[in-house]
Design a protein around this motif. Sequence first.
Motif, PDB file in Angstrom:
ATOM      1  N   GLY A   1       0.800  -1.219   0.000  1.00  0.00           N
ATOM      2  CA  GLY A   1       0.000   0.000   0.000  1.00  0.00           C
ATOM      3  C   GLY A   1       0.827   1.260   0.000  1.00  0.00           C
ATOM      4  N   TYR A   2       1.957   1.230   0.669  1.00  0.00           N
ATOM      5  CA  TYR A   2       2.908   2.334   0.659  1.00  0.00           C
ATOM      6  C   TYR A   2       4.322   1.751   0.616  1.00  0.00           C
ATOM      7  CZ  TYR A   2      -0.822   5.568   1.978  1.00  0.00           C
ATOM      8  OH  TYR A   2      -1.960   6.311   1.990  1.00  0.00           O
ATOM      9  N   ILE A   3       5.226   2.490  -0.026  1.00  0.00           N
ATOM     10  CA  ILE A   3       6.618   2.053  -0.131  1.00  0.00           C
ATOM     11  C   ILE A   3       7.505   3.127   0.480  1.00  0.00           C
ATOM     12  CG2 ILE A   3       8.494   1.444  -1.711  1.00  0.00           C
ATOM     13  CD1 ILE A   3       6.363   0.401  -3.650  1.00  0.00           C
ATOM     14  N   ARG A   4       8.397   2.717   1.347  1.00  0.00           N
ATOM     15  CA  ARG A   4       9.283   3.675   2.007  1.00  0.00           C
ATOM     16  C   ARG A   4      10.294   4.257   1.010  1.00  0.00           C
ATOM     17  NH1 ARG A   4       8.762  -0.237   6.307  1.00  0.00           N
ATOM     18  NH2 ARG A   4       8.059   0.776   8.244  1.00  0.00           N
ATOM     19  N   PRO A   5      10.664   5.528   1.176  1.00  0.00           N
ATOM     20  CA  PRO A   5      11.694   6.117   0.309  1.00  0.00           C
ATOM     21  C   PRO A   5      13.003   5.341   0.342  1.00  0.00           C
ATOM     22  CG  PRO A   5      10.590   7.828   1.586  1.00  0.00           C
ATOM     23  CD  PRO A   5      10.111   6.510   2.128  1.00  0.00           C
ATOM     24  N   GLN A   6      13.390   4.850   1.523  1.00  0.00           N
ATOM     25  CA  GLN A   6      14.654   4.124   1.653  1.00  0.00           C
ATOM     26  C   GLN A   6      14.654   2.867   0.791  1.00  0.00           C
ATOM     27  OE1 GLN A   6      12.575   5.204   4.091  1.00  0.00           O
ATOM     28  NE2 GLN A   6      13.621   5.332   6.069  1.00  0.00           N
ATOM     29  N   LYS A   7      13.542   2.155   0.795  1.00  0.00           N
ATOM     30  CA  LYS A   7      13.422   0.939  -0.001  1.00  0.00           C
ATOM     31  C   LYS A   7      13.440   1.270  -1.491  1.00  0.00           C
ATOM     32  CE  LYS A   7      12.160  -3.187  -1.491  1.00  0.00           C
ATOM     33  NZ  LYS A   7      13.168  -4.261  -1.684  1.00  0.00           N
ATOM     34  N   ALA A   8      12.711   2.306  -1.869  1.00  0.00           N
ATOM     35  CA  ALA A   8      12.645   2.692  -3.282  1.00  0.00           C
ATOM     36  C   ALA A   8      14.034   3.016  -3.820  1.00  0.00           C
ATOM     37  CB  ALA A   8      11.705   3.883  -3.463  1.00  0.00           C
TER      38      ALA A   8
ATOM     39  N   MET B   1      10.276   7.700 -12.744  1.00  0.00           N
ATOM     40  CA  MET B   1       9.638   7.156 -11.544  1.00  0.00           C
ATOM     41  C   MET B   1       8.951   8.298 -10.802  1.00  0.00           C
ATOM     42  SD  MET B   1      11.412   5.101  -8.377  1.00  0.00           S
ATOM     43  CE  MET B   1      10.508   3.776  -7.581  1.00  0.00           C
ATOM     44  N   VAL B   2       7.684   8.118 -10.505  1.00  0.00           N
ATOM     45  CA  VAL B   2       6.910   9.128  -9.793  1.00  0.00           C
ATOM     46  C   VAL B   2       6.589   8.620  -8.390  1.00  0.00           C
ATOM     47  CG1 VAL B   2       4.774  10.464  -9.730  1.00  0.00           C
ATOM     48  CG2 VAL B   2       5.903  10.026 -11.915  1.00  0.00           C
ATOM     49  N   TRP B   3       6.965   9.416  -7.384  1.00  0.00           N
ATOM     50  CA  TRP B   3       6.581   9.116  -6.009  1.00  0.00           C
ATOM     51  C   TRP B   3       5.277   9.860  -5.732  1.00  0.00           C
ATOM     52  CZ3 TRP B   3      11.505   9.363  -2.402  1.00  0.00           C
ATOM     53  CH2 TRP B   3      12.411   8.377  -2.801  1.00  0.00           C
ATOM     54  N   GLU B   4       4.200   9.107  -5.603  1.00  0.00           N
ATOM     55  CA  GLU B   4       2.873   9.709  -5.488  1.00  0.00           C
ATOM     56  C   GLU B   4       2.470   9.865  -4.021  1.00  0.00           C
ATOM     57  OE1 GLU B   4      -1.663   8.994  -7.191  1.00  0.00           O
ATOM     58  OE2 GLU B   4      -0.294   7.290  -7.009  1.00  0.00           O
ATOM     59  N   ASP B   5       2.180  11.111  -3.638  1.00  0.00           N
ATOM     60  CA  ASP B   5       1.618  11.356  -2.310  1.00  0.00           C
ATOM     61  C   ASP B   5       0.453  12.331  -2.355  1.00  0.00           C
ATOM     62  OD1 ASP B   5       3.243  13.646  -2.847  1.00  0.00           O
ATOM     63  OD2 ASP B   5       3.330  14.068  -0.693  1.00  0.00           O
ATOM     64  N   GLY B   6       0.131  12.843  -3.556  1.00  0.00           N
ATOM     65  CA  GLY B   6      -1.015  13.727  -3.696  1.00  0.00           C
ATOM     66  C   GLY B   6      -0.842  15.075  -3.031  1.00  0.00           C
ATOM     67  N   GLY B   7       0.371  15.596  -3.021  1.00  0.00           N
ATOM     68  CA  GLY B   7       0.607  16.903  -2.405  1.00  0.00           C
ATOM     69  C   GLY B   7       2.040  17.352  -2.597  1.00  0.00           C
ATOM     70  N   TYR B   8       2.302  18.577  -2.147  1.00  0.00           N
ATOM     71  CA  TYR B   8       3.656  19.121  -2.216  1.00  0.00           C
ATOM     72  C   TYR B   8       4.388  18.727  -0.930  1.00  0.00           C
ATOM     73  CZ  TYR B   8       2.087  21.710  -6.275  1.00  0.00           C
ATOM     74  OH  TYR B   8       1.593  22.046  -7.510  1.00  0.00           O
ATOM     75  N   GLY B   9       5.043  17.563  -1.000  1.00  0.00           N
ATOM     76  CA  GLY B   9       5.581  16.905   0.189  1.00  0.00           C
ATOM     77  C   GLY B   9       6.681  17.674   0.893  1.00  0.00           C
ATOM     78  N   LEU B  10       7.585  18.308   0.133  1.00  0.00           N
ATOM     79  CA  LEU B  10       8.698  19.004   0.768  1.00  0.00           C
ATOM     80  C   LEU B  10       8.211  20.237   1.517  1.00  0.00           C
ATOM     81  CD1 LEU B  10      11.708  19.255   1.305  1.00  0.00           C
ATOM     82  CD2 LEU B  10      11.940  20.496  -0.861  1.00  0.00           C
TER      83      LEU B  10
ATOM     84  N   ILE C   1       4.190   6.626  -2.184  1.00  0.00           N
ATOM     85  CA  ILE C   1       5.344   6.797  -1.311  1.00  0.00           C
ATOM     86  C   ILE C   1       4.914   7.032   0.134  1.00  0.00           C
ATOM     87  CG2 ILE C   1       5.589   9.309  -1.566  1.00  0.00           C
ATOM     88  CD1 ILE C   1       8.462   6.710  -1.709  1.00  0.00           C
ATOM     89  N   ASP C   2       5.652   6.479   1.043  1.00  0.00           N
ATOM     90  CA  ASP C   2       5.331   6.612   2.468  1.00  0.00           C
ATOM     91  C   ASP C   2       6.095   7.798   3.049  1.00  0.00           C
ATOM     92  OD1 ASP C   2       4.626   6.341   5.085  1.00  0.00           O
ATOM     93  OD2 ASP C   2       5.337   4.282   5.327  1.00  0.00           O
TER      94      ASP C   2
END
Length: 317
Positions: free
Chosen positions: A124-131, A225-234, A296-297
């Motif tokens: 359901g979610y993938i950690r940045p470290q794993k990716a 590769m797109v990390w999807e979180d549906g927002g401006y994460g930074l 992305i988690d």
Amino acid sequence: YQRRVHGNENCLFTIGLGAKDYPAHLLDKCDLVITCGYDLVEYHPRLWNSDHSKHVIDIDFVPADIDSHYHPEVECVGDIGHTLFELNRLVEQDKPTWNLPIQKKVREIMLKDFRQYADDDTDGYIRPQKALWDVREVLGPYDILLSGVGAHKMWIGRYYHCDEPNTCLIPNGFCSMGLPLPGSIAASMVHPDRKIFGLCGDGDFLMNVQEMETARRMNSNITIMVWEDGGYGLISWKQDNEFGTHTDLAFGNPNWKDLAKAFGWTCEHVTKSRDLKAALHRAVNHQGPSLVVIPIDYRENIFLTDRLSKITPSDIL
């Protein structure tokens, strides 16, 4: 292949996150700093030379920019490669004996950190470290990764390590969003023999999504590769750190598979960590443009900030 960076016992990886990481604490203990091609805008010297105590040697093609916290005692202006060659030659003549137990400990801590989620098995979610672990495993030493601007850039800076120069391109300084897609098209034209990999957030990717047509028309051998979180994460990460909350930074996303199909791309939409590496292999070996999307988690953003904030100098002694 075996990554030389991970195999080099003197490598202590990257430095420059806003939160103070292990290498930054090690830098506090240095009395001499040698900089190569250093730009003050990327990691300001007030963050690592606040008390003006460090001796600095600046190696660059051009004279150094002087700052109240950065006043080199020696400047070596000229070809950086030749300067380093001569410096190595002089060091080899003196044959110094190195005893670096603190550096060794920091390296061991960092390597353990990098490997922590190598075998992650979330759904359901993938950690940045794993990716990033899987991306680095799939790409070769001369393949090129281009980062966009967003939370993913901070993760790439810490967790993606290079073997060769100019194989990880990150838009620091003005931090302009939207580099990975058009940049990957250009990189594939310059280096058609290499795998070209763009990594971006969903907000970054949508800045110039229309260039998917260009990539298809040119049949660019690229993977985005797109990390999807549906927002401006930074932005939310920084606001959370500063204010404990963030403003409404959410937005909707397209159906990624339909979007890829409309532009004639292949698409891998991966939601399970254990499936990611195989999907990346398929994408980078596909002839033509490929899209890889993962949920992305970004809960890990705050976890990382909190963890780094608790590091003390005694942790590396």
